[in-house]
Design a protein around this motif. Sequence first.
Motif, PDB file in Angstrom:
ATOM      1  N   VAL A   7       0.853  -1.194   0.000  1.00 13.22           N
ATOM      2  CA  VAL A   7       0.000   0.000   0.000  1.00 13.22           C
ATOM      3  C   VAL A   7       0.890   1.247   0.000  1.00 13.22           C
ATOM      4  N   ALA A   8       1.966   1.204   0.775  1.00 11.17           N
ATOM      5  CA  ALA A   8       2.886   2.350   0.827  1.00 11.17           C
ATOM      6  C   ALA A   8       3.507   2.593  -0.549  1.00 11.17           C
ATOM      7  N   LEU A   9       3.828   1.509  -1.255  1.00  9.92           N
ATOM      8  CA  LEU A   9       4.391   1.668  -2.606  1.00  9.92           C
ATOM      9  C   LEU A   9       3.336   2.231  -3.558  1.00  9.92           C
ATOM     10  N   GLY A  10       2.102   1.801  -3.358  1.00 11.28           N
ATOM     11  CA  GLY A  10       1.001   2.343  -4.162  1.00 11.28           C
ATOM     12  C   GLY A  10       0.847   3.833  -3.946  1.00 11.28           C
ATOM     13  N   LEU A  11       1.060   4.231  -2.704  1.00 10.13           N
ATOM     14  CA  LEU A  11       0.955   5.659  -2.360  1.00 10.13           C
ATOM     15  C   LEU A  11       2.067   6.449  -3.071  1.00 10.13           C
ATOM     16  N   VAL A  12       3.257   5.879  -3.086  1.00 10.99           N
ATOM     17  CA  VAL A  12       4.386   6.537  -3.760  1.00 10.99           C
ATOM     18  C   VAL A  12       4.032   6.764  -5.237  1.00 10.99           C
ATOM     19  N   ALA A  13       3.586   5.657  -5.881  1.00  8.60           N
ATOM     20  CA  ALA A  13       3.310   5.732  -7.322  1.00  8.60           C
ATOM     21  C   ALA A  13       2.208   6.743  -7.618  1.00  8.60           C
ATOM     22  N   ALA A  14       1.192   6.766  -6.772  1.00  7.94           N
ATOM     23  CA  ALA A  14       0.075   7.693  -7.017  1.00  7.94           C
ATOM     24  C   ALA A  14       0.504   9.136  -6.768  1.00  7.94           C
ATOM     25  N   ASP A  71       7.063  -9.302  -6.848  1.00  5.80           N
ATOM     26  CA  ASP A  71       6.589  -7.922  -6.770  1.00  5.80           C
ATOM     27  C   ASP A  71       5.183  -7.804  -7.342  1.00  5.80           C
ATOM     28  N   GLU A  72       4.182  -8.117  -6.520  1.00  6.28           N
ATOM     29  CA  GLU A  72       2.787  -8.054  -6.971  1.00  6.28           C
ATOM     30  C   GLU A  72       2.374  -6.610  -7.210  1.00  6.28           C
ATOM     31  N   ASP A  73       1.763  -6.362  -8.331  1.00  2.51           N
ATOM     32  CA  ASP A  73       1.363  -4.991  -8.661  1.00  2.51           C
ATOM     33  C   ASP A  73      -0.083  -4.699  -8.233  1.00  2.51           C
ATOM     34  N   ARG A  74      -0.825  -5.753  -7.933  1.00  2.38           N
ATOM     35  CA  ARG A  74      -2.227  -5.559  -7.530  1.00  2.38           C
ATOM     36  C   ARG A  74      -2.318  -4.984  -6.125  1.00  2.38           C
ATOM     37  N   ALA A  75      -3.443  -4.386  -5.825  1.00  2.37           N
ATOM     38  CA  ALA A  75      -3.687  -3.966  -4.444  1.00  2.37           C
ATOM     39  C   ALA A  75      -3.662  -5.219  -3.569  1.00  2.37           C
ATOM     40  N   THR A  92      -6.652  -4.307 -10.294  1.00  3.20           N
ATOM     41  CA  THR A  92      -6.039  -3.110  -9.717  1.00  3.20           C
ATOM     42  C   THR A  92      -4.543  -3.130 -10.039  1.00  3.20           C
ATOM     43  N   GLU A  93      -3.906  -1.985  -9.981  1.00  2.00           N
ATOM     44  CA  GLU A  93      -2.478  -1.947 -10.304  1.00  2.00           C
ATOM     45  C   GLU A  93      -1.809  -0.763  -9.620  1.00  2.00           C
ATOM     46  N   GLY A  94      -0.488  -0.783  -9.674  1.00  2.00           N
ATOM     47  CA  GLY A  94       0.267   0.362  -9.156  1.00  2.00           C
ATOM     48  C   GLY A  94       0.693   0.209  -7.706  1.00  2.00           C
ATOM     49  N   PHE A  95       0.791  -1.036  -7.203  1.00  2.00           N
ATOM     50  CA  PHE A  95       1.151  -1.251  -5.797  1.00  2.00           C
ATOM     51  C   PHE A  95       2.487  -1.996  -5.647  1.00  2.00           C
ATOM     52  N   SER A  96       3.267  -2.004  -6.712  1.00  3.21           N
ATOM     53  CA  SER A  96       4.527  -2.748  -6.654  1.00  3.21           C
ATOM     54  C   SER A  96       5.718  -1.809  -6.505  1.00  3.21           C
ATOM     55  N   LEU A  97       6.834  -2.412  -6.194  1.00  2.00           N
ATOM     56  CA  LEU A  97       8.093  -1.656  -6.126  1.00  2.00           C
ATOM     57  C   LEU A  97       8.383  -1.058  -7.498  1.00  2.00           C
ATOM     58  N   ARG A  98       8.097  -1.837  -8.501  1.00  2.00           N
ATOM     59  CA  ARG A  98       8.318  -1.379  -9.874  1.00  2.00           C
ATOM     60  C   ARG A  98       7.490  -0.125 -10.168  1.00  2.00           C
ATOM     61  N   ALA A  99       6.215  -0.172  -9.772  1.00  4.59           N
ATOM     62  CA  ALA A  99       5.342   0.979 -10.027  1.00  4.59           C
ATOM     63  C   ALA A  99       5.869   2.209  -9.310  1.00  4.59           C
ATOM     64  N   ALA A 153      16.818  -2.712   3.610  1.00  2.00           N
ATOM     65  CA  ALA A 153      17.672  -3.655   4.338  1.00  2.00           C
ATOM     66  C   ALA A 153      17.871  -4.965   3.572  1.00  2.00           C
ATOM     67  N   SER A 154      16.811  -5.485   3.005  1.00  5.49           N
ATOM     68  CA  SER A 154      16.923  -6.781   2.343  1.00  5.49           C
ATOM     69  C   SER A 154      17.753  -6.654   1.065  1.00  5.49           C
ATOM     70  N   PRO A 155      18.833  -7.456   0.939  1.00  8.83           N
ATOM     71  CA  PRO A 155      19.664  -7.339  -0.272  1.00  8.83           C
ATOM     72  C   PRO A 155      18.886  -7.657  -1.541  1.00  8.83           C
ATOM     73  N   GLU A 156      17.960  -8.621  -1.443  1.00 13.04           N
ATOM     74  CA  GLU A 156      17.185  -8.997  -2.629  1.00 13.04           C
ATOM     75  C   GLU A 156      16.325  -7.826  -3.112  1.00 13.04           C
ATOM     76  N   LEU A 157      15.650  -7.198  -2.166  1.00 14.49           N
ATOM     77  CA  LEU A 157      14.771  -6.087  -2.546  1.00 14.49           C
ATOM     78  C   LEU A 157      15.589  -4.878  -3.000  1.00 14.49           C
TER      79      LEU A 157
END
Lengths: 230, 657
Positions: B533-540, B569-573, B592-599, B620-624
């Motif tokens: 949700v926080a990532l969705g907020l960033v994208a919006a 990295d799920e893009d759905r809400a 729904t879309e725009g909730f991923s790190l990519r978005a 913190a996570s090296p993968e992310l």
Amino acid sequence: MIFLRLKRVTFLLILALVVGVLQTDYASGQKPGRRTRTIRFEPNVHAPELYVDKLTMQFMLVNLPGAGTKGTTWRGEYQLYFIPEVEFEKNKMSNLPAPGSVTSRDLKPEDFANKILLAGGTFKGDGLATPRSRVFLRPSIPFKARIPDSQRTKFAKLLTVYSVKIYDAKLKTTLYKSGVWIAHTFDQDEPSSSSEKAVARTTVYSSFFVAPDGDVYTSQWRHETNDTTW
Amino acid sequence: MVLPFGFEVMHTRKSKRWVARNLVHAMLLCVVTAHAAYRPTVRATVLAPPQNQKKPIATPAELELQKQIRELELARILALLRETAESARGWTDAAAGSRALTQIADLVWDLDAVAARSYLIRAWETAGKVDDPKQERSRYRNDSLKAETKREVMLVARRRAPELAERWLKEMAQEESERNGSNRGVFDDRTARSTVLLQMAMHTVTDDPGAAAVLMTESLSDGVSFGFQEVLIRLQEKNFELAQQVFRSALARLRTAGMMDPNELLILYAYLYTPGRVMAANTSEDRGTFQLAVGRTRPQITAAAQLNPALASEFLLLASNLLISAPLPGTTDNPALTARTQLSAISAIMGRLSEKHPQAAAALQARAQQIVADAGFSTAPPLTPPDRPVPKPGENSDDYNARRVDALEEIAENERSSMRRDIAFANAALATNVETYQRGWQLAGRIDDLTLRDNLRNWLTYRAALHAVNSDNLDRAYELTSKDTDPSQRAAILIVGAQRLLKQKDKARAAQWLLDARTSLKKAGADDSSVHVALGLVAAYARIDNLMAFDALSDAVRLMSKTDLSPRDEDRAPLARKFAGLTMPPDFTYGTEGFSLRAAIDAFEPTEFEDVLAEIRKIASPELRGQASILLSRKYLTSMAATSTDPASKAKHRSNE
């Protein structure tokens, strides 16, 4: 894609409804039959040797993502019934798949008028880090003495009604599961039993497993208490 | 030699000259960067040229400077990607590691093919180490993380190094021959190799239908897979001629290699007559039962049998011959199962076959009579489960569902155990339609367990609110939001609503909704849902207010560090449900879309590279962190290619978009 299992004549009507039910049915994934031995069906055969004096019920939470996380808890409710073979047949339950199959969700204790309640109760636990701490045993359930001799037949059934509530503190999710198991009075799981010779059941098992994605798997097959894999 | 910002330079005469030359340019870049170190909105104000002013023509010296700055930036990105690739070696999540290496290989291929090739090979090796989660096999369809990871590597290999793709496909075929193929779901593909080939075909069918056709034909060497018809439909959308060719290849395969099981016929039959709906052979003892897979999106094609009746006729005749010559059930390991599956296929094609080839139909009918006893179908009337009443004639699905919910409520009322009763009421509430959420609330209200009652009520509200947004009833959605006490869900509704408002160009209201979402999100605990949700907020936010977007990104990174967020990295809400194990309806956040790190990363301008990088360095996570770095680099490289004057460069990087 959405996968459905439908009646040919009615699928158009119930298509939308059944989607969720059936998706969950496979997703919740009860353990497929395994290690089952083929015991020849002999109706109404008097077999008192298959009735032990005391039964044990074992409830085991095999593993869960938050096993080592503080705050993880589980609790459950159960009843164990004896269903005489005649009663089982009378209710045309022979149409149902064999004991241990996945469709026992449709059964209810109320379907059987002449059942005997052997045990019932609740349990709960926290501090679930070790496999041993995730096992609840209800020992010494009087069995043989509770069953009239005429009903001590080979293909009578044991019916377990269970419901569990598991809070996984790592997933931050509460998981619920309820259902009904039907088991033979003899032990199909017993390694020492030959394909033809039935061995008396001493323990009725209920095992649960929480997958990392929050799916709950259930099984009534024997599960070693130190084995945390499903 | 180690330079600032993570640059490393080899000690050669040539490299020293390069350093000397570029240090001067680096200093110039530092001046530019320092000048632009204000917050993005400020920078935008300062640097943006007045709108009506003509852009001055750059002098050759300025152009040279720009070129050198770009080269430095490119070197910076290459270093970042190299660092990420090295880091990926030590990641515990093999799938994430393989995916990262694949993406890096693709990104740097045109700049450093040797390194890219080694990354790709390492990606393949890492994909081989992916363990599929140990979980129950579905009797319908099983997805394999390993196959999916391999597919991603293969997609790049096919484009960049076809010889590697070919070699790896052979490897997969070898693995398949050693693997026991039992325990498949009825809608699983034949093999992991065929899954990979068909997924690759699906991925390429839009841009290159010919290549997709080749991949599909190749998949046939393992038999006709369930995914085959799905790609065939997409191929038909692009090129019916090609689709027919591939279909004929499938017929040729059946003719020469024979039928592995009747499901192969049902898959081809579905493509011809009912595209998008595939029936699987019945294996139960109830003759009237069958299993059906329905696509979420209805295909927009005319059934192939209508467009080319001759092709359909050819199929029917072949299917009939195959079924007649199939082994008799009595000679197989499981006569009942064999007979049931054969009878399913016979039953499916019989009607059409009778019209086209009456004689073949008569022969097939005789065969059906011959094997029906082996099927051991139950003669007893099928049991009707109490939670699924028999539909009444003419009853529509809403009415039926209302009756079903009533039946479930009655079951719940009759439960004696309190926990079972609560679960039964929850199942009844979950069975309600999205439009009848108030009935759901009423059922949820009868649950004694306070946690379940509240979570379920919130879930019903969340579903109803998203539905309201989807129906453009934003006032209703906002009203429902106030009834949802889960901060993550509430924020998600507001973000989806704000996305809708932005589409309607109502920026002021969207900003208000996003502000409400941010306030709500601050009350949420750290978990996967709240991070998305926080990532969705960033994208919006990035669409209307850069300053707020950066603040939201900081918040998202902080939340990320407190969770074990999956690199998938799920893009759905997010569904943000706090309960599980119950009979859940299909995902209502689909679409729904725009909730991923990519978005979130894509939402920023390439000019904000350093600012975004500074934030994602804190993950913190090296993968992310690695994943975020790749996304950011891709964004920059894509933009660089798009603004380049070199058409070849544009073309090279188009695939990155």
